[in-house]
Enzyme design. Structure first.
Site, PDB file in Angstrom:
ATOM      1  N   PHE A 124      17.327 175.986  31.719  1.00  0.00           N
ATOM      2  CA  PHE A 124      17.936 176.448  29.903  1.00  0.00           C
ATOM      3  C   PHE A 124      16.982 177.380  29.343  1.00  0.00           C
ATOM      4  O   PHE A 124      15.697 176.684  29.871  1.00  0.00           O
ATOM      5  CB  PHE A 124      17.967 175.113  30.013  1.00  0.00           C
ATOM      6  CG  PHE A 124      18.766 174.744  28.280  1.00  0.00           C
ATOM      7  CD1 PHE A 124      20.690 174.894  28.927  1.00  0.00           C
ATOM      8  CD2 PHE A 124      18.397 175.103  26.925  1.00  0.00           C
ATOM      9  CE1 PHE A 124      21.500 175.199  27.564  1.00  0.00           C
ATOM     10  CE2 PHE A 124      18.973 175.420  26.405  1.00  0.00           C
ATOM     11  CZ  PHE A 124      20.434 175.453  26.740  1.00  0.00           C
ATOM     12  N   ASP A 194      13.141 168.278  32.034  1.00  0.00           N
ATOM     13  CA  ASP A 194      13.969 168.395  31.256  1.00  0.00           C
ATOM     14  C   ASP A 194      15.001 167.312  31.524  1.00  0.00           C
ATOM     15  O   ASP A 194      15.817 168.296  32.863  1.00  0.00           O
ATOM     16  CB  ASP A 194      14.349 169.825  30.271  1.00  0.00           C
ATOM     17  CG  ASP A 194      15.213 169.940  29.568  1.00  0.00           C
ATOM     18  OD1 ASP A 194      16.330 168.538  29.414  1.00  0.00           O
ATOM     19  OD2 ASP A 194      15.689 170.968  28.542  1.00  0.00           O
ATOM     20  N   TYR A 219      21.685 164.197  22.116  1.00  0.00           N
ATOM     21  CA  TYR A 219      23.070 164.358  21.972  1.00  0.00           C
ATOM     22  C   TYR A 219      23.904 164.077  22.440  1.00  0.00           C
ATOM     23  O   TYR A 219      25.284 164.175  22.388  1.00  0.00           O
ATOM     24  CB  TYR A 219      23.130 165.670  20.501  1.00  0.00           C
ATOM     25  CG  TYR A 219      22.240 166.435  20.684  1.00  0.00           C
ATOM     26  CD1 TYR A 219      23.498 167.814  21.522  1.00  0.00           C
ATOM     27  CD2 TYR A 219      21.407 167.011  20.788  1.00  0.00           C
ATOM     28  CE1 TYR A 219      22.339 168.784  22.375  1.00  0.00           C
ATOM     29  CE2 TYR A 219      20.763 168.237  20.460  1.00  0.00           C
ATOM     30  CZ  TYR A 219      21.168 169.445  21.964  1.00  0.00           C
ATOM     31  OH  TYR A 219      20.221 170.256  22.674  1.00  0.00           O
ATOM     32  N   LYS A 220      23.214 164.962  23.904  1.00  0.00           N
ATOM     33  CA  LYS A 220      24.432 164.666  24.991  1.00  0.00           C
ATOM     34  C   LYS A 220      24.963 162.767  25.497  1.00  0.00           C
ATOM     35  O   LYS A 220      25.774 162.468  24.908  1.00  0.00           O
ATOM     36  CB  LYS A 220      23.652 165.446  26.290  1.00  0.00           C
ATOM     37  CG  LYS A 220      23.569 167.083  25.623  1.00  0.00           C
ATOM     38  CD  LYS A 220      23.025 167.645  27.051  1.00  0.00           C
ATOM     39  CE  LYS A 220      22.316 168.927  26.183  1.00  0.00           C
ATOM     40  NZ  LYS A 220      22.764 170.389  26.202  1.00  0.00           N
ATOM     41  N   ARG A 367      33.141 174.503  32.396  1.00  0.00           N
ATOM     42  CA  ARG A 367      31.992 173.082  32.107  1.00  0.00           C
ATOM     43  C   ARG A 367      32.949 171.699  32.050  1.00  0.00           C
ATOM     44  O   ARG A 367      33.434 172.324  31.129  1.00  0.00           O
ATOM     45  CB  ARG A 367      30.533 173.379  31.904  1.00  0.00           C
ATOM     46  CG  ARG A 367      29.622 172.889  32.348  1.00  0.00           C
ATOM     47  CD  ARG A 367      28.847 173.022  31.642  1.00  0.00           C
ATOM     48  NE  ARG A 367      28.354 172.658  29.998  1.00  0.00           N
ATOM     49  CZ  ARG A 367      27.409 172.587  29.568  1.00  0.00           C
ATOM     50  NH1 ARG A 367      26.083 172.336  30.016  1.00  0.00           N
ATOM     51  NH2 ARG A 367      27.271 172.476  27.993  1.00  0.00           N
TER      52      ARG A 367
HETATM   53  C1  LIG Z   1      19.049 171.348  29.439  1.00  0.00           C
HETATM   54  C2  LIG Z   1      18.818 171.854  28.019  1.00  0.00           C
HETATM   55  N1  LIG Z   1      17.226 171.760  27.554  1.00  0.00           N
HETATM   56  C3  LIG Z   1      17.660 171.585  26.488  1.00  0.00           C
HETATM   57  C4  LIG Z   1      18.380 172.109  25.538  1.00  0.00           C
HETATM   58  C5  LIG Z   1      18.707 172.254  23.691  1.00  0.00           C
HETATM   59  O1  LIG Z   1      17.310 172.125  23.520  1.00  0.00           O
HETATM   60  P1  LIG Z   1      17.404 171.252  21.615  1.00  0.00           P
HETATM   61  O2  LIG Z   1      17.802 170.538  21.145  1.00  0.00           O
HETATM   62  O3  LIG Z   1      15.562 171.879  21.540  1.00  0.00           O
HETATM   63  O4  LIG Z   1      18.271 171.973  21.417  1.00  0.00           O
HETATM   64  C6  LIG Z   1      19.782 172.029  25.876  1.00  0.00           C
HETATM   65  C7  LIG Z   1      21.130 172.307  25.187  1.00  0.00           C
HETATM   66  O5  LIG Z   1      21.914 172.417  25.511  1.00  0.00           O
HETATM   67  C8  LIG Z   1      20.056 171.892  27.558  1.00  0.00           C
HETATM   68  O6  LIG Z   1      20.875 172.109  28.306  1.00  0.00           O
END
Ligand SMILES: Cc1ncc(COP(=O)(O)O)c(C=O)c1O
Length: 408
Positions: A124, A194, A219-220, A367
């Site tokens: 990402f 992550d 938030y996911k 997706r």
């Molecule tokens: C794998 C991954 N890491 C990090 C993030 C985003 O990080 P942040 O909460 O700092 O915007 C996302 C956002 O979609 C993501 O898919």
């Protein structure tokens, strides 16, 4: 693959009642919980109470009276069974990017004399950007971005840390966390995962699989609301030997002594930075409460079954027009699936216009995220059937569907 089959699968789904825990608009088929989780019914009353009673009436006394100051740890304890960690190994804090930067910085400092950090191509973007920011601050440190298949072979006595996204944000491919942790440890490196697309959708055992460090979005699949704080994990045995490069007063041993220089707290608290966002923590707590009484084994089993059902239904209805861009083996993916189409963006807009929401990732990927708590097999079947009609009739072929919005 029929609608009746989908309904039968829903009828025997052990998680079928969990959907009632969410506010979902009537008739909506929401397949984007991997980007922004749906609103749990418990969230608004909880948030309202925190705003009206705690903030409104008790004002600043709430930091003690309602224990706000300990909410990063208290809410983390609700996350612990969801990600398979001990409460004392987790904090809710910051954003994923900031947590990643802090833990990667801490990992690199804990491996003096080692000059590389390693990740895979296609990780990402924010993860790579955060690492690039770190190497700009540390001359001599190098970031190696290599194909996934070469990771294990690239680990050596120079590697300080291996950082990866467990479930790929595009393909949904899932790494073998245990094997990569073992390979990294054999080379003397630390691992940082992550878990943004894993937490709440897959069964994790962070200690059992040998993880050192991890971060992930709130938030996911954790349903914490737009821009919810992230979480960070530091394995207990490492906590006192690592230090956050972003030392702030909340990570100090005694913040309210207002000492003139930094002295880290012991344990996980040293990875805090600034004042916790109480309203955002309250919303995330609502999101986590939707997992109460639910086993993560059941979540993972449903994720595997529903994504497999969706793939079959799409391939049955759309034939060669779409190419599966996710692993076919359910054990090798998370809870979202991508299909490639040269006009993927427009096709997705046509689906959204019909009330079926997924999203688009370049260059050509549609997706579809399946949140095991609230998506059913009927959602998967109806989405596949609409997709097939949209392709057959070229319903997507409209100027307004091709016009890219800011957020895709
Ligand atoms: C794998 C991954 N890491 C990090 C993030 C985003 O990080 P942040 O909460 O700092 O915007 C996302 C956002 O979609 C993501 O898919």
């Amino acid at each position: 693959m029929t609608l009746d089959q989908a309904r039968n699968l829903d009828a025997s789904d052990p998680l079928r009642e969990a959907r009632e825990r969410f506010v979902l608009p009537d008739g909506a088929i929401y397949l984007d919980g991997n980007s922004l989780g749906a609103l749990p019914k418990a969230t608004s009353p909880h948030l309202f109470d925190v705003i009206e009673r705690q903030w409104g009436e008790d004002l600043i006394t709430s930091w003690n009276k309602h224990g706000w100051i300990e909410w990063p740890q208290r809410v983390a304890a609700r996350l612990a069974p969801i990600v398979g960690a001990e409460p004392a190994e987790l904090l809710i804090a910051d954003s994923t990017t900031v947590c990643l930067f802090k833990l990667l910085g801490a990992a690199v400092a804990a491996r003096p004399g080692r000059s590389t950090i390693l990740t895979e191509q296609g990780n990402f973007p924010t993860d790579v950007y955060a690492a690039e920011g770190l190497i700009r601050l540390r001359p001599g440190l190098e970031l190696k971005v290599i194909p996934a298949a070469e990771l294990a072979g690239a680990l050596d006595e120079n590697t300080a840390a291996l950082f990866l996204t467990h479930v790929d944000y595009r393909s949904g491919a899932r790494h073998d966390m245990e094997a990569l942790n073992a390979a990294a440890h054999a080379a003397g490196a630390l691992t940082l995962w992550d878990l943004s697309h894993s937490a709440g959708a897959t069964q994790l055992d962070l200690n059992g699989s040998g993880c050192d460090l991890a971060v992930g979005c709130g938030y996911k699949y954790l349903n914490g609301g737009p821009g919810a704080p992230a979480f960070l994990f530091v394995a207990e045995q490492l906590q006192d030997s690592l230090q956050s490069p972003l030392s702030g007063w909340m990570g100090h041993a005694s913040p309210f002594d207002f000492a003139s220089s930094y002295s880290p707290a012991s344990g996980i608290n040293r990875f805090l930075t600034g004042t916790p966002s109480i309203l955002a923590l309250a919303a995330l707590e609502g999101g986590l409460s939707a997992f109460e009484g639910v086993s993560m084994a059941a979540i993972e089993a449903k994720a595997e079954a529903i994504t497999a059902f969706f793939i079959d239904a799409v391939e049955q209805g759309c034939g060669d027009e779409l190419a599966l861009a996710s692993p076919r083996d359910p054990k090798a993916r998370g809870s979202h699936v991508c299909f490639a189409h040269p006009q993927g963006y427009a096709v997705m807009q046509a689906l959204i216009a019909r009330g079926i929401t997924g999203d688009f990732r370049p260059p050509d990927l549609m997706r579809f995220g399946f949140a095991p708590l609230y998506n059913g097999f009927e959602d998967a079947w109806l989405a596949a059937a609409s997709l097939s009609e949209i392709l057959a009739t070229r319903e997507w072929d409209r100027t307004d569907f091709r016009r890219k919005q800011t957020v895709t």
